[in-house]
Scaffold this active site. Structure first.
Site, PDB file in Angstrom:
ATOM      1  N   CYS A  48       0.823  -1.207   0.000  1.00 53.41           N
ATOM      2  CA  CYS A  48       0.000   0.000   0.000  1.00 53.41           C
ATOM      3  C   CYS A  48       0.857   1.256   0.000  1.00 53.41           C
ATOM      4  O   CYS A  48       0.349   2.352  -0.250  1.00 53.41           O
ATOM      5  CB  CYS A  48      -0.935   0.011   1.210  1.00 53.41           C
ATOM      6  SG  CYS A  48      -0.079  -0.050   2.793  1.00 53.41           S
ATOM      7  N   ARG A  50       4.150   1.377  -1.636  1.00 53.09           N
ATOM      8  CA  ARG A  50       5.208   1.429  -2.650  1.00 53.09           C
ATOM      9  C   ARG A  50       5.013   0.396  -3.750  1.00 53.09           C
ATOM     10  O   ARG A  50       4.417  -0.666  -3.520  1.00 53.09           O
ATOM     11  CB  ARG A  50       6.574   1.223  -1.998  1.00 53.09           C
ATOM     12  CG  ARG A  50       6.776  -0.139  -1.336  1.00 53.09           C
ATOM     13  CD  ARG A  50       8.045  -0.171  -0.489  1.00 53.09           C
ATOM     14  NE  ARG A  50       7.946   0.767   0.622  1.00 53.09           N
ATOM     15  CZ  ARG A  50       8.558   1.937   0.693  1.00 53.09           C
ATOM     16  NH1 ARG A  50       9.352   2.313  -0.296  1.00 53.09           N
ATOM     17  NH2 ARG A  50       8.401   2.730   1.736  1.00 53.09           N
ATOM     18  N   GLU A 103       7.598  -0.194  11.079  1.00 53.68           N
ATOM     19  CA  GLU A 103       6.478  -1.149  10.990  1.00 53.68           C
ATOM     20  C   GLU A 103       6.991  -2.555  10.683  1.00 53.68           C
ATOM     21  O   GLU A 103       7.985  -2.728   9.974  1.00 53.68           O
ATOM     22  CB  GLU A 103       5.487  -0.702   9.915  1.00 53.68           C
ATOM     23  CG  GLU A 103       6.063  -0.688   8.505  1.00 53.68           C
ATOM     24  CD  GLU A 103       4.987  -0.798   7.441  1.00 53.68           C
ATOM     25  OE1 GLU A 103       4.026  -1.535   7.676  1.00 53.68           O
ATOM     26  OE2 GLU A 103       5.137  -0.165   6.387  1.00 53.68           O
ATOM     27  N   THR A 104       6.318  -3.541  11.216  1.00 46.98           N
ATOM     28  CA  THR A 104       6.703  -4.934  10.962  1.00 46.98           C
ATOM     29  C   THR A 104       5.973  -5.525   9.763  1.00 46.98           C
ATOM     30  O   THR A 104       6.439  -6.494   9.165  1.00 46.98           O
ATOM     31  CB  THR A 104       6.428  -5.814  12.196  1.00 46.98           C
ATOM     32  OG1 THR A 104       5.045  -5.684  12.556  1.00 46.98           O
ATOM     33  CG2 THR A 104       7.289  -5.395  13.369  1.00 46.98           C
ATOM     34  N   GLN A 109       5.566  -8.512   4.205  1.00 54.67           N
ATOM     35  CA  GLN A 109       5.197  -8.339   2.800  1.00 54.67           C
ATOM     36  C   GLN A 109       6.385  -8.621   1.883  1.00 54.67           C
ATOM     37  O   GLN A 109       6.224  -9.199   0.804  1.00 54.67           O
ATOM     38  CB  GLN A 109       4.660  -6.927   2.586  1.00 54.67           C
ATOM     39  CG  GLN A 109       3.295  -6.715   3.234  1.00 54.67           C
ATOM     40  CD  GLN A 109       2.907  -5.246   3.321  1.00 54.67           C
ATOM     41  OE1 GLN A 109       3.758  -4.362   3.428  1.00 54.67           O
ATOM     42  NE2 GLN A 109       1.618  -4.974   3.282  1.00 54.67           N
ATOM     43  N   GLY A 177      -9.722 -10.545   3.617  1.00 49.68           N
ATOM     44  CA  GLY A 177      -8.355 -10.816   3.186  1.00 49.68           C
ATOM     45  C   GLY A 177      -7.542 -11.455   4.296  1.00 49.68           C
ATOM     46  O   GLY A 177      -7.609 -11.020   5.445  1.00 49.68           O
ATOM     47  N   ALA A 180      -0.647 -11.090   4.539  1.00 49.23           N
ATOM     48  CA  ALA A 180       0.183 -10.643   5.658  1.00 49.23           C
ATOM     49  C   ALA A 180      -0.521  -9.578   6.485  1.00 49.23           C
ATOM     50  O   ALA A 180      -0.539  -9.634   7.717  1.00 49.23           O
ATOM     51  CB  ALA A 180       1.516 -10.118   5.129  1.00 49.23           C
ATOM     52  N   VAL A 181      -1.134  -8.597   5.816  1.00 47.75           N
ATOM     53  CA  VAL A 181      -1.812  -7.510   6.532  1.00 47.75           C
ATOM     54  C   VAL A 181      -3.091  -8.016   7.196  1.00 47.75           C
ATOM     55  O   VAL A 181      -3.359  -7.732   8.370  1.00 47.75           O
ATOM     56  CB  VAL A 181      -2.121  -6.341   5.580  1.00 47.75           C
ATOM     57  CG1 VAL A 181      -2.929  -5.267   6.304  1.00 47.75           C
ATOM     58  CG2 VAL A 181      -0.828  -5.739   5.049  1.00 47.75           C
ATOM     59  N   GLY A 182      -3.899  -8.767   6.447  1.00 42.11           N
ATOM     60  CA  GLY A 182      -5.156  -9.280   6.987  1.00 42.11           C
ATOM     61  C   GLY A 182      -4.950 -10.200   8.175  1.00 42.11           C
ATOM     62  O   GLY A 182      -5.671 -10.109   9.179  1.00 42.11           O
TER      63      GLY A 182
END
Length: 397
Positions: A48, A50, A103-104, A109, A177, A180-182
């Site tokens: 989100c 780059r 941020e991890t 990602q 979703g 990784a983020v979800g």
């Protein structure tokens, strides 16, 4: 020999364009990797924040074919090369280039993209080693500094943002979703003790796997199930990657109060009769936490530079290993040919054994040279050996 010189990175980030634009440019990059990735080692990172393409040994024409994907943003893109391209990737993996410093999520990602592209055969050779070392640097930064204390990423920030608007412990929440983020969102929401948690994913098995660990309910990511969640849930988080809106309307009688759109490009249509939180809404909160992490960021930068300083020798050693492997493979092919030509069943085995006994001492010397820091000399020896093709086929002369 500068083994970082062939590295090039084409970069477009949240600093230059908005998240929605990044999402659409990212789709162009996917097409590019399918075309160019079969010719040259390539690694594409699309998040989100780059869209970046790393290429190794690519010609100017090939690099230009990548930048053409950004042609509408020609003034915004950057092309960096050599050690600066590697430094940028290391900093990205360390979270030093993120909207939320440290941020991890970004590290996950990078790993996710790396695993996928290695399996597809796009990220290989020395570029594979470069990305591996960037991931290592990112992990070391998290382990040895406090740069990641607090919110893990934009997903965590969005939870903090929403928690200021309503009580999550009394709320039913859905996460769209399970990437990784979800997955990170679901884990943190479960830890916060939401009243009920739903996880939706296109691959239901993945949603079930995560849901079972968190005491949540898994559902397939379909239009019908999304609409059902809007009817049942107070908050819906979307971390889906889609070129079409996942939520384009809110049904009559829906109880949803807040929709959080973390998708790239945007997955929630504008103009809905409900509060929609987008990435741009998190900027102020990100700046607040980033400011608090600046002291740790200095320590993280030192680790990045330390890991970067090791990279040339690591690449040289890897180059030697690959070159020696190629040399041994070719020698074995010649040995088999000569053995078969002799017409004796044991001749092939004898020929292969002779090659091993001849080349292995040389290989051990090259490895010792590498261990003693004489990597440049070892590279020269390998180049000489590889250039002596007639020596491998003396019997044909």
């Amino acid at each position: 020999m500068d083994l970082l010189a062939p590295l090039a990175a084409v970069i477009l980030t949240y600093r230059e364009v908005d998240a929605d634009t990044l999402g659409r440019v990212g789709e162009e990059m996917k097409k590019c990797i399918e075309i160019l990735g079969v010719k040259r080692p390539m690694f594409v990172l699309h998040t989100c924040g780059r869209v970046e393409a790393y290429l190794y040994n690519a010609s100017e024409e090939e690099i230009n074919s990548v930048t053409l994907r950004y042609r509408r943003y020609a003034e915004s893109i950057r092309v960096v090369r050599g050690v600066e391209a590697a430094r940028h990737l290391f900093r990205v993996a360390a979270g030093l280039e993120s909207m939320l410093i440290g941020e991890t999520d970004i590290l996950g990602q990078v790993e996710e993209a790396f695993d996928r592209q290695v399996k597809a055969g796009f990220t290989k050779g020395l570029l594979k080693t470069i990305v591996e070392r960037a991931i290592r640097a990112g992990k070391r930064v998290r382990a040895e500094t406090g740069i990641s204390r607090g919110p893990a990423g934009l997903g965590s920030l969005s939870i903090i943002y929403v928690s200021q608007l309503l009580d999550l412990t009394k709320s039913k929440v859905a996460v769209l979703g399970a990437g990784a983020v979800g997955a990170g969102l679901a884990k943190e929401l479960a830890e916060r003790g939401v009243a009920k948690l739903y996880i939706l994913n296109r691959t239901l098995e993945k949603a079930v796997e995560i849901a079972n660990k968190l005491g949540a309910e898994a559902r397939p990511l379909t239009r019908e199930e999304v609409q059902k969640c809007l009817m049942e849930c107070d908050v819906v988080f979307s971390s889906v990657h889609s070129l079409e809106y996942v939520i384009d309307r809110v049904p009559d009688g829906a109880v949803v109060k807040i929709i959080v759109d973390l998708g790239v490009p945007q997955t929630v249509a504008p103009g809905l009769p409900v509060r929609v939180v987008r990435l741009s809404d998190l900027k102020q909160l990100a700046e607040k936490y980033s400011e608090a992490r600046k002291q740790e960021a200095a320590r993280a930068e030192a680790i990045v530079e330390e890991e970067l300083a090791k990279l040339p020798q690591i690449l040289a050693r890897r180059y030697i290993e690959e070159a020696v492997s190629h040399l041994l493979e070719k020698a074995m092919e010649v040995a088999e040919e000569e053995g078969k030509r002799a017409g004796c069943p044991t001749a092939v085995l004898a020929a292969r054994t002779t090659v091993k006994r001849t080349l292995f001492p040389i290989i051990e010397v090259l490895k010792k040279m590498a261990e003693d820091g004489r990597l440049e000399d070892a590279v020269k020896v390998v180049e000489i050996l590889r250039s002596q093709k007639p020596l491998l086929r003396q019997s044909e002369e």
